[in-house]
Design an enzyme around this catalytic site. Structure first.
Site, short mmCIF file in Angstrom:
data_model
loop_
_atom_site.label_atom_id
_atom_site.label_comp_id
_atom_site.label_asym_id
_atom_site.label_seq_id
_atom_site.Cartn_x
_atom_site.Cartn_y
_atom_site.Cartn_z
N GLU A 138 0.87 -1.18 0.00
CA GLU A 138 0.00 0.00 0.00
C GLU A 138 0.90 1.22 0.00
O GLU A 138 1.70 1.39 0.91
CB GLU A 138 -0.88 0.02 1.26
CG GLU A 138 -1.81 -1.14 1.36
CD GLU A 138 -2.97 -1.05 0.38
OE1 GLU A 138 -3.33 0.07 -0.01
OE2 GLU A 138 -3.47 -2.11 -0.02
N CYS A 197 -1.96 8.83 3.47
CA CYS A 197 -1.89 8.51 2.05
C CYS A 197 -3.21 8.85 1.39
O CYS A 197 -3.28 9.12 0.21
CB CYS A 197 -1.52 7.05 1.82
SG CYS A 197 -2.46 5.91 2.80
#
Lengths: 990, 990
Positions: free
Chosen positions: A753, A787
Site C-alpha cells: 500500500e 496517504c
C-alpha cells in the site's frame, strides 16, 4: 403513566381542542394547493419523497434554466417518467426539451419558492419585520430566528452577528408602533404584560466556526464571547433571547454557554435556552439546570421542543457505532415532553416555560398540568412554527390568548435545510400532524397517554432485536461530548510524562532482546523531549527473528482458525481496555490529535475483530460446484513467514492490520515498525503477548529500513511481505523481493500500500456547507500526513471564486500547535526530514502557482504552515508528487468531464472525493473517477474497516483492499481438495 | 402401452406368481439373520448404508486385526457411536479397545464373509464346481462367471483366460456324472433336451487391458483374439458362452466382438451376448443385431438384463457432461425390458432368449408373451442371480421347469465389487425386490404396466426441470463410443495434411503483419513434416502491439461486461463448432492424443464460458456492509494491458484461459504463444476475430521468449503478465516485471503458473484396481508433459511389491507411437530439446536408483521411453526436479505420515493424489498434503474449470486458481465507491 384522572382530563381537553378545529387543515395538507399535492404524493411514494427533498435541497443553486432543467431530468426522469404532480397543468410529451424545460423549470421554481415562503417570513430583515407586523395584526407574537447558514469562518460568524444587530435595531425601530397584546404601550415593549415584544433565537454553532466538543472549554469561551455582543444588543431593546439547541454534538457546549451567559446577566430574566425532549439526556440536563438555577438563585427560561434532528442523530450514531442519543420511539419523546414540561411547570417560579409543540395531546397535557399546578399565565407560553399547523395555532390563540410563532428568515440557500426538516416533520409516518390532518387517525389513538403507546410499541419490537448479533461492528469513534473521555486524555498524557524515557528492546522468540545500538524516539512538537530509547536490530537479529518464526510456524499453522481468531479477539479486548492510554502515546510520539489517535487505536481493534471473523469464515472448507461422485472443497493455508514493514502515520492501526491479517491466517510475523514510531509499534508486543500469541509467532524488530527492511525483503524464508509506505520504498521492496535467490522457495507475495495524490472535485451544484468542512479535514487533518489525504482540489469555473473565498477563510480559522492541545487542528509533522521536504514543496508550489493562503506556525517543533496554492496546473510538481503535508493545490476545470480528466491525470490512484448534487455527475464519477476509494459527497480520508475496504492501484498499491473481505486471501494459499466419492460404481448422494 | 387384455393377463399371471410365494422372503430380507438386519438398517439410514458399502469394499484388504479395528472405528465410530446392528451380541462400551476390537473384528469378518458367500458360489474352481453340483441337486442349472478383477495388464488377461480354461475342464470332468434335467445323459450334455449343461459368461473388458473406444478396431481385434481361446475350449465341451455386457464404454466394442465371434462360428448355436434394457441405445442395438442375424443367417442368443451399473452410468455421464445413456426412471427400463423381450420372442427362431430378471411383472410379461407367440420352451429360459430372490427362482422352477442361476465365483477382492452391486440392487428405493419383499407394496402397483408407471412419474417430474439453467456446465468430454466422433479425427487430420504448410503472420491492431524472420512448426512425431511457416516478431512489433493495445484500451474497458461476455460466448460457440478441427492441429503440432487434444479445446471453451459468466457476475456492484446514510459499493475495473505468455503443453486451453480472463475483464492483450505451438496459438486470432473482438484488443505475437517475452515483461505500459510455464522462466519474468522503471505506472501484477513435482501416495488399503489406471493416466498421459503430471509415487511398505508388480506390468501394455494413431497411449515429446532433457534425466535416474521398467520407443521422431525408477530417495534429483516426461520415481514409506512428509518435501506444490480407503488418512491428507490441487482416490491430472480451480504455490505458482471464482480478480483493480446519502440530515432508507 399519569394518574388516570389527570390523563382523562388531558384526553377530554384534547378532544375539545380537536373539535374546535374540526374540518380545518393545515395548509400543507390542503390538496388543492401545489404543496399539498406534492406532499400527498411524497407520503405515498418513498422514492419520490427522497428525490423531492433532495431536489429542494439543491434547488437554490440552480441558477440557470439549463441547470434547472437538467437537474429536474436527473432527479425525476423525463417525459412520461415525470410524476404528474410536478407537471400539473403542463403537457408531458417532450417536457424537458428546450422550450418545455424552461417552462417547467419556471413553474417548478415558482412553486418551490412558494413552498419556502410557507415557512420563512422573509429573505431580508426588512421583509421579516414586515411579516412580523402583519402577524401581530392577526394576534400572533413572534420569535425571530436567522436561518442558520453554516458558519465556516470567523468572517461568517461576524456576518451572522451583524445581521442580528441589524435585526434587533430594525425590530426596535418598528416596535415603537406596535400595540402590545393585552397591555399598555410602554418603554419595555411587553406583550400580555410580561413578554418582550422583541424575541429572537440564535444558533450557538454559528458563533464559533471551529467549535468542537473535544475543545470544550475553548468552544464555550469563544461562543460566549461572540454571544455577548448579541446579548448586549438584546438587553438594549429589552428583548428576549433564546439560545437554540442544535445537534447533540453542541448540546453540552450550549448548556454551558447558557449558564455562563446567565451568570454574566443574573438579573436579566429574558435569556432562555431550548431543550429537546427526544434526547435521552434531557431529563438529567433539565434536572441539573433547575438545580443550578436554585443554587445560583438565577431564574431561567426554557423553550421545550421535541427535537428536529432525529434522522440525523440516528444516522450519526449509526455511523459512529454510538448508542443513539435519542429515544427510538416517537411516543417515548412525547412522554418525555410531558414529563419535562410538568417538571418545569412545577418549578415555574424559577423557570419560565415555552411549550413548543404542535401535538395536541402534548398541548392538552401542558394546559392540564398548568391548571393543576396553578401556574400563572405569565410563566408559560405556547409556541408553534410559522407556516405549520395553522389550526393548532388558531385554537391555542383562542384557548390561551398567548401564542408565539417561531419565525425564521433569511436567504433561500440556508432556508432549504430548514425547509427539508419541516417537510420531513410533516410527512414522516410518525408525524402527529400527518396522523391528525392527513390520515385522520382515531382521536383515541392520537390522544393516548404516550407512556402507554411507547409500552405497546416496545412490546411489538422485542422479537426483532439481536438480528444482527455476531456481525462485525466498527469500534465506536471517540465521543468527546462525554466528559469522562475528555478528561482521560490529559490524565494518560500525564501518566506517560511520569515515566519517560522508556526503553524498547527488540522482541524475538518471545523474549526481549537488548542491543548496543540504540536510538531515541522524540516528541515532534518538542524534539528535546525524549520519549524512549529504542534498541536497534541489525541483520543478525533479523536472521534470528526469521529463524524463530520458522520454528514457531508449524504449530501456529496447525492451530484451528477459531483458536487464532480467539487470540486476536483477546488482543482486541486488551486494546479496548487500554484505548486512551495507547492513543496518548501517539499524541506524543507522532503528533496525532486526540480524536485521530483514538481513531487509530479503534481501527487497530477493528482490524483484529474483522480479520478474526473473516479468518474463521475462510477456514470452513467451501464446497465448490460438484459433479456426481465428486466433492470439491476450497480451503486455505498460510503462506509461511511474513515480513511486515509499517509506516509511522498510522503507527498502530496499519501495523496491527497487517500483522493481524498475517497472524490470524496462520503465518508467523517479523514486524519492523517505523523508526519514527517504535514505541507505538512496541505496543503490539504487549497486545499480542497479553492475548497469548506464542513465542516466535510475532517478532518485533525496530531498525533501519535500508538495513532490516532490505534484508527481510530479500530473505528466501520470507514468503510474504506486507508493506505500507511510500511508493519509492514500496517499489524497491517489490524489486528486491522478486530478485531470484538460489534457495528460493516460491514467489514472494508483496502486499503493497503506497502513496496518493488525491483529488476532490467541487461541482457547480456542490453543497459548500458540507464540502468545505469535509475538505478541511481531508486536506489538513493530521497535518495532511495520510496517504488518503486530499492534496488537490479541482473546482468548476462557475463556483471557483465562491469556493476558494470561503475555503481560505475557513482554513484561516484552524489553529496549529501541539497535538495534546485539543484546540489545535494541526500539530507538528513527523520529523525534521518531513518538515524540510514539505517546506521545499511549498517553495516549489510558490513558483508554480500563487499562494491563496499561508498560515503562521509555531517556531519550535517540527511545524509547517497550512498552504493553499492557486493557479496550479495538472502537470505541476505540486499536482503530481506526494507532499504528505498540509499543502493543497487548487485547480480549475471548465466542466465536470475536464475535472475528471484532471483528477485521473495521476500515477497514483488511491482516494478521491466528489461534491456534487447532480445524480448524473455522481454516477459518472462512480464509473470514471479511477481510484481505489471514491467518496461521493464526503471527504476522502477516514475509511473504516469493512465499510470502506481501503487501497488503490497505480503507484498507490497493488489493488489490495485492507479491511475488506478479500484481504486475507493474500496471506493464504488456496487449495482445492477433490474427493472422488465413487466406490464400486456407487457414490453417496451428499 | 400393452393391449388391455394382454396386460390384464400379465397382471393375473403376476398375482398368481406372487400368491405362490406368499409369506416367503428372500434370505436377504430375513431379519433374523445378520445380513437381513444390516440391510434393514441400511435401508433406513442412508449414511450407514454408504459407510457399510464402503467398508465392505475395503474389507478384503484389511488383513491384520489392528487394521480391521481401526477401519471399523473410522467408518462407524467408536463405543456408543457404533450402530447396534454391527455389535449385536457384544458389549459396546470401549468396544474398540485392543481386546474388544479383536473380538468385534472377528465377528464382523465372519459376517461379511457370510454375506459374500450369499452371492458367490466359491473362491476356487473346485469349490465352484462343488456348489454347482449341489444346485443341480436342487434342480437349478448354472451359468458360471469368474468374478471380474480388473485386468490391468496382459499378464492379468492371460490369467483370466487360464482360469476359464481350468474351469471348463473342471466342469467337463464333473459333468460326466451329471443327470440332465428332462432328458437323457448324452455326449452333448444338454439339459431339458436343448441347453448345454456347461454354461459360462465372460467379461470382454478382462480380455484386453487397454481396451478403449477411441481405439475401437484395435480393442475389438485384441478381445476377439483372446476370446477365441475360450470359445475354442467352450466348443470342446459343447458348452454355452455368454459375453457379458459391462459399462456403456465397452458396449459397442462388445457387440462388435460378439458379431465377429459369431461370424467365426456361424453354426455353433451356443454363443450369446447380454443386452441391458436400461440403456437408451438397446432398442436400436437389438434391432440391428436381429437384422444382422437375418442378413447373415446366423442364429444368435441374447441374455436380456435390466442392467446393474445405473448409478455408475449416471455418475459417469454427470461427470463428463454427457446425456445419461440410461433411462432415468426404473419403470422406463422395465418397459424397455418388456418391449425388447417381446421383440426377441417374436424372433425366437433366430434368437434364443434368456430372461434375466427378478421382477415378477417382467417375468409374468415374458410368460404371457411366450404363450401368446407360442414360443417353444427350447427357445427361452429364465435366469436369476445366485443368492438373490429365492422365492422368485422357486416359483419359476415350479412354473417353467427351466431356471438357471447366474453363479459368480472367485476371490474376495473382486467379489466385493459384485457384492456391493447386489446390495445396492436390493436396497435401492426403486428395487423391485425391496418393494416386493421388504416393503410389501400393493400388488397393483408392483404389477402395473411400466409404461403407465413411467408416464405417471414423468408427469411428477416436469416441474423440477430447468432448475439449474443458466449455471455453468463443463463442455462434454470426448465420447469415443460415438462412431461419428471416431470418424471425424482422421478426416480432420487429412484436411490439415491437404493444406500444410500453412502461414502464420503476426496479428497486430486487427491486421496480419508479415515479417522477414520466420520459423517452422513441425510434427514432433515426424520432424520433417513442416506444418507451417510462422512469422517471427521482434521488439519493434512488440512495441507496436503494446501501442495498439493501449489505443484500443479505453473503448474496450468502457464496454459493459455483458457485451464483452457475449463476445467471449460467441468465441466459445465458434470453438465448439470447430472443435475436432482445432483439436486435430494439436495432434500434429504437439503430439496430443485425440482425447487429450479434444479435452484441450473443451477446456478452452470452458474458460470462455466460465470467465464470461464470472465477469458478468463481478460487474454488478456489490453492496458492502453499510451504515445508515451511507452506501458502499465494491466494483472493479481492468488493470490495463496484459502480456500473456503461454506454454506449449496446453497450447489452446491455457492460452485461451489467460487471454479470455484478461479480455473479458476489459484488459487488452498482447499474446505470445509458445514457439512450439504457434499454429495452435494462431487459432485464437481466428476465434476472437470471428467472435468480434475489436482491432488492437487482442494481438498475436509469435517470437522468442528471450526477446519478446523479456521485452514485454519489462515494458512500463504492461500492467499485468499472465504466464504459464517453467519455474525458471516464471521467476525470471517476476524479477523483470518488478524491476523499477522511470516510466513505471504501478506494480505489475504477475499471474504465474509454473511447474510441479507431483506425488501420489498409495496407502496400504488402496484400491489398486482404481489406483493403477489413474496413475498410468496421470504419469504417462500426454507423455507426462503436464505441470500436473504425477512424477513421484510414494508407496507404503506393505503394499510396495504388489503395487509395483501390477503397475509395471500395466505400464508395459501401453503403446508408444504417433498421437494420430488412436491405439497409442503415448506420443512423441515436444521437441528435440525436451527429448534430450528427458533422456538426460533418465540417465541421472538410472544412477540414483534402479530401473523397474523401461519401454522401447520408436526410432524416428522425438520419442522417449516410459521409465519407472525404483529405490528413489526424496533427495534424489529425479525426486526433486521437474522432468516433464514419462519418467516416474517410485519411493517407499514406512507409514502414512512418512509418505506425507516425502510428498511435501518439494519446493513445488502443485498437485497430489492419495489412494486410500482409510477415512482418517484421507482426512489427514486433506489437511496436510500441501499442494494446490489434491485428489483423493483420483489421479492428479485433468482438473476441470470451476470444479477444480487449478494452481499451486511454492515454485509451482503464486497461489492463483485458474478456472476458479477468484481468478478474474487478479485481472481487475477493486474500487470502493462510498455514497454519503445524507442531505440536510435526511437519508433515504435504501
Amino acid at each position: 403513566m399519569l394518574a388516570p384522572s389527570l390523563n382523562d382530563r388531558i384526553i377530554a381537553r384534547g378532544k375539545k381542542l380537536f373539535i374546535a378545529i374540526q374540518d380545518e387543515k393545515p395548509s400543507l395538507f390542503d390538496s388543492s394547493t401545489w404543496v399539498g399535492k406534492v406532499l400527498e404524493w411524497a407520503m405515498k411514494d418513498e422514492h419520490f419523497k427522497s428525490q423531492l427533498f433532495r431536489f429542494v435541497d439543491v434547488f437554490p443553486v440552480l441558477k440557470s434554466s439549463e441547470r434547472l432543467t437538467s437537474h429536474i431530468r436527473e432527479y425525476f426522469g423525463d417525459g412520461e417518467q415525470l410524476p404528474p404532480v410536478l407537471t400539473a397543468g403542463l403537457k408531458t410529451a417532450g417536457m424537458l426539451g428546450s422550450f418545455g424545460g424552461a417552462l417547467l423549470g419556471k413553474a417548478l421554481s415558482a412553486n418551490i419558492h412558494g413552498m419556502a415562503r410557507q415557512f420563512v417570513i422573509g429573505e431580508t430583515t426588512e421583509e421579516a419585520v414586515r411579516t412580523i407586523e402583519h402577524l401581530r395584526g392577526a394576534g400572533f407574537a413572534s420569535a425571530v430566528d436567522l436561518l442558520g447558514e453554516a458558519t465556516l469562518s470567523h468572517q461568517e460568524t461576524q456576518h451572522y452577528i451583524d445581521v442580528y444587530l441589524e435585526l434587533l435595531s430594525a425590530l426596535q425601530a418598528a416596535s415603537h408602533n406596535w400595540r402590545p397584546f393585552l397591555g399598555e404601550v410602554s418603554a419595555h415593549h411587553l406583550d400580555w404584560g410580561h413578554a418582550p415584544q422583541i424575541n429572537v433565537a440564535v444558533k450557538p454553532s454559528a458563533l464559533y466556526c471551529v467549535a468542537d466538543p473535544r475543545d470544550f472549554e475553548g468552544s464555550v469561551a469563544a461562543i460566549v464571547k461572540n454571544l455577548e455582543t448579541i446579548v448586549a444588543a438584546v438587553r438594549k431593546v429589552n428583548g428576549f433571547l433564546c439560545i437554540d439547541m442544535e445537534s447533540t454534538r453542541m448540546k453540552n457546549i450550549t448548556l454551558e454557554v447558557y449558564r455562563r451567559v446567565k451568570l454574566a446577566h443574573p438579573d436579566y430574566p429574558y435569556l432562555g435556552v431550548a431543550l429537546q425532549s427526544y434526547l435521552r439526556d434531557t431529563d438529567r440536563d433539565l434536572a441539573e439546570l433547575l438545580e443550578w438555577s436554585q443554587l445560583q438563585e438565577i431564574a431561567i427560561a426554557i423553550r421545550l421542543v421535541k427535537g428536529a434532528y432525529w434522522d440525523y442523530e440516528m444516522i450519526k450514531a449509526g455511523q459512529n457505532s454510538w448508542l443513539p442519543p435519542v429515544w427510538l420511539l416517537k411516543a417515548e419523546t412525547d412522554a418525555a415532553f410531558e414529563r419535562q414540561a410538568r417538571l418545569i411547570l412545577e418549578n415555574h417560579e424559577q423557570c419560565h416555560f415555552a411549550c413548543a409543540s404542535h401535538n395536541i395531546r402534548s398541548i392538552a397535557a401542558v394546559l392540564e398540568f398548568a391548571e393543576e399546578l396553578a401556574v400563572p399565565a405569565s410563566r408559560f407560553e405556547f409556541q408553534v412554527l410559522y407556516g405549520m399547523a395553522e389550526p393548532v395555532r388558531k385554537v391555542l390563540q383562542r384557548e390561551t390568548g398567548r401564542i408565539r410563532l417561531y419565525s425564521p428568515y433569511g436567504k433561500m440557500v440556508p432556508g432549504m435545510g430548514y425547509l427539508v426538516r419541516r417537510l420531513l416533520e410533516n410527512t414522516s409516518n410518525e408525524s402527529f400532524l400527518r396522523r391528525s390532518f392527513a390520515e385522520n387517525d382515531e382521536l383515541e389513538q392520537l390522544l393516548e397517554d404516550p407512556v402507554i403507546t411507547a409500552e405497546r410499541y416496545r412490546n411489538l419490537q422485542t422479537s426483532d432485536s439481536g438480528a444482527t448479533s455476531g456481525l462485525f461492528k466498527n469500534e465506536p469513534t471517540a465521543d468527546f461530548t462525554k466528559i469522562e473521555l475528555r478528561k482521560q486524555f490529559p490524565q494518560r498524557l500525564n501518566d506517560i510524562r511520569a515515566k519517560i524515557p522508556v526503553t524498547a528492546p527488540l522482541f524475538i522468540n518471545g523474549r526481549d532482546v537488548m542491543t548496543d545500538a540504540r536510538f531515541a524516539s522524540v516528541n515532534p512538537a518538542l524534539p528535546e523531549e525524549i520519549l524512549g530509547t529504542v534498541h536497534r536490530a541489525d541483520r543478525t537479529h533479523a536472521a534470528d527473528a526469521v529463524a524463530s518464526a520458522l520454528t514457531a510456524f508449524p504449530s501456529w499453522r496447525d492451530q484451528p482458525a477459531s483458536k487464532r481468531g480467539a487470540i486476536l479477539q483477546k488482543a482486541a479486548s486488551y486494546a479496548r481496555r487500554h484505548l486512551v492510554e495507547l492513543a496518548a502515546w501517539q499524541v506524543l510520539e507522532i503528533g496525532k490529535q486526540w480524536d485521530q489517535a483514538y481513531a487509530d487505536v479503534s481501527e487497530a481493534i477493528d482490524f483484529l475483530e474483522f480479520y478474526s471473523q473473516e479468518a474463521i469464515r475462510l477456514a470452513k472448507p467451501q464446497l465448490l460446484s460438484n459433479a456426481p461422485g465428486e466433492l470439491n472443497f476450497l480451503n486455505f493455508e498460510p503462506r509461511g513467514i511474513a515480513a511486515v514493514i509499517a509506516p509511522w502515520n498510522f503507527p498502530l492501526a496499519i501495523s496491527c492490520g497487517m500483522t493481524a491479517a498475517a497472524l490470524v491466517t496462520g503465518n508467523c510475523v517479523v514486524y519492523k515498525p517505523s523508526s519514527l514510531t517504535p514505541l507505538t509499534g512496541r505496543q503490539l508486543v504487549e497486545i499480542y503477548t497479553a492475548a497469548g500469541v506464542p513465542p516466535g509467532v510475532f517478532n518485533y524488530l525496530p531498525g533501519s529500513g535500508d538495513d532490516i527492511g532490505d534484508y527481510l525483503s530479500a530473505h528466501p524464508d520470507i514468503n510474504l511481505i506486507a508493506f505500507t509506505g511510500s511508493a519509492e520504498v514500496g517499489l524497491a521492496i517489490c524489486e528486491k523481493a522478486a530478485r531470484r535467490h538460489p534457495e528460493q522457495k516460491g514467489i514472494k507475495r508483496v502486499i503493497c500500500e503506497m502513496g496518493g495524490k488525491n483529488a476532490a472535485i467541487i461541482d457547480e451544484d456542490a453543497d459548500l456547507d458540507e464540502a468545505i468542512p469535509h475538505l478541511l479535514q481531508s486536506a489538513f487533518g493530521f497535518q495532511g500526513q495520510k496517504c488518503s489525504a486530499c492534496s488537490r482540489v479541482i473546482i468548476l469555473e462557475s463556483i471557483y471564486q465562491e469556493f476558494t473565498n470561503r475555503f481560505v477563510a475557513a482554513a484561516a480559522a484552524l489553529r496549529i500547535g501541539p497535538a495534546e492541545d485539543p484546540g489545535c487542528f494541526l500539530g507538528p509533522v513527523a520529523d525534521q526530514a518531513q518538515q524540510q521536504k514539505i517546506l521545499d514543496y511549498i517553495q516549489i508550489g510558490k513558483k508554480e502557482g500563487t499562494v491563496l493562503y499561508e498560515s503562521t506556525k509555531p517556531e519550535s517543533g517540527y511545524y509547517v504552515p497550512i498552504v493553499i496554492l492557486g493557479d496550479i496546473k495538472p502537470e505541476h510538481r505540486v499536482a503530481q508528487e506526494e507532499i504528505f503535508g498540509p499543502v493543497l493545490s487548487v485547480m480549475r476545470a471548465k466542466d465536470f468531464g475536464a475535472a475528471l480528466a484532471i483528477a485521473n491525470a495521476s500515477k497514483y490512484a488511491l482516494t478521491g472525493a466528489v461534491f456534487s448534487r447532480s445524480p448524473a455527475n455522481l454516477e459518472r464519477a462512480a464509473r470514471e473517477f479511477r481510484v481505489g476509494n471514491l467518496y461521493l459527497n464526503r471527504g476522502c480520508t477516514g475509511a473504516l474497516v469493512e465499510r470502506q475496504p481501503f487501497g488503490g492501484f497505480g503507484l498507490s498499491g497493488g489493488g489490495t483492499k485492507a479491511g475488506g473481505k478479500e484481504y486475507l486471501l493474500q496471506f493464504l494459499n488456496p487449495r482445492v481438495v477433490t474427493h472422488n466419492t465413487v466406490r464400486r460404481g456407487f457414490a453417496p448422494t451428499e
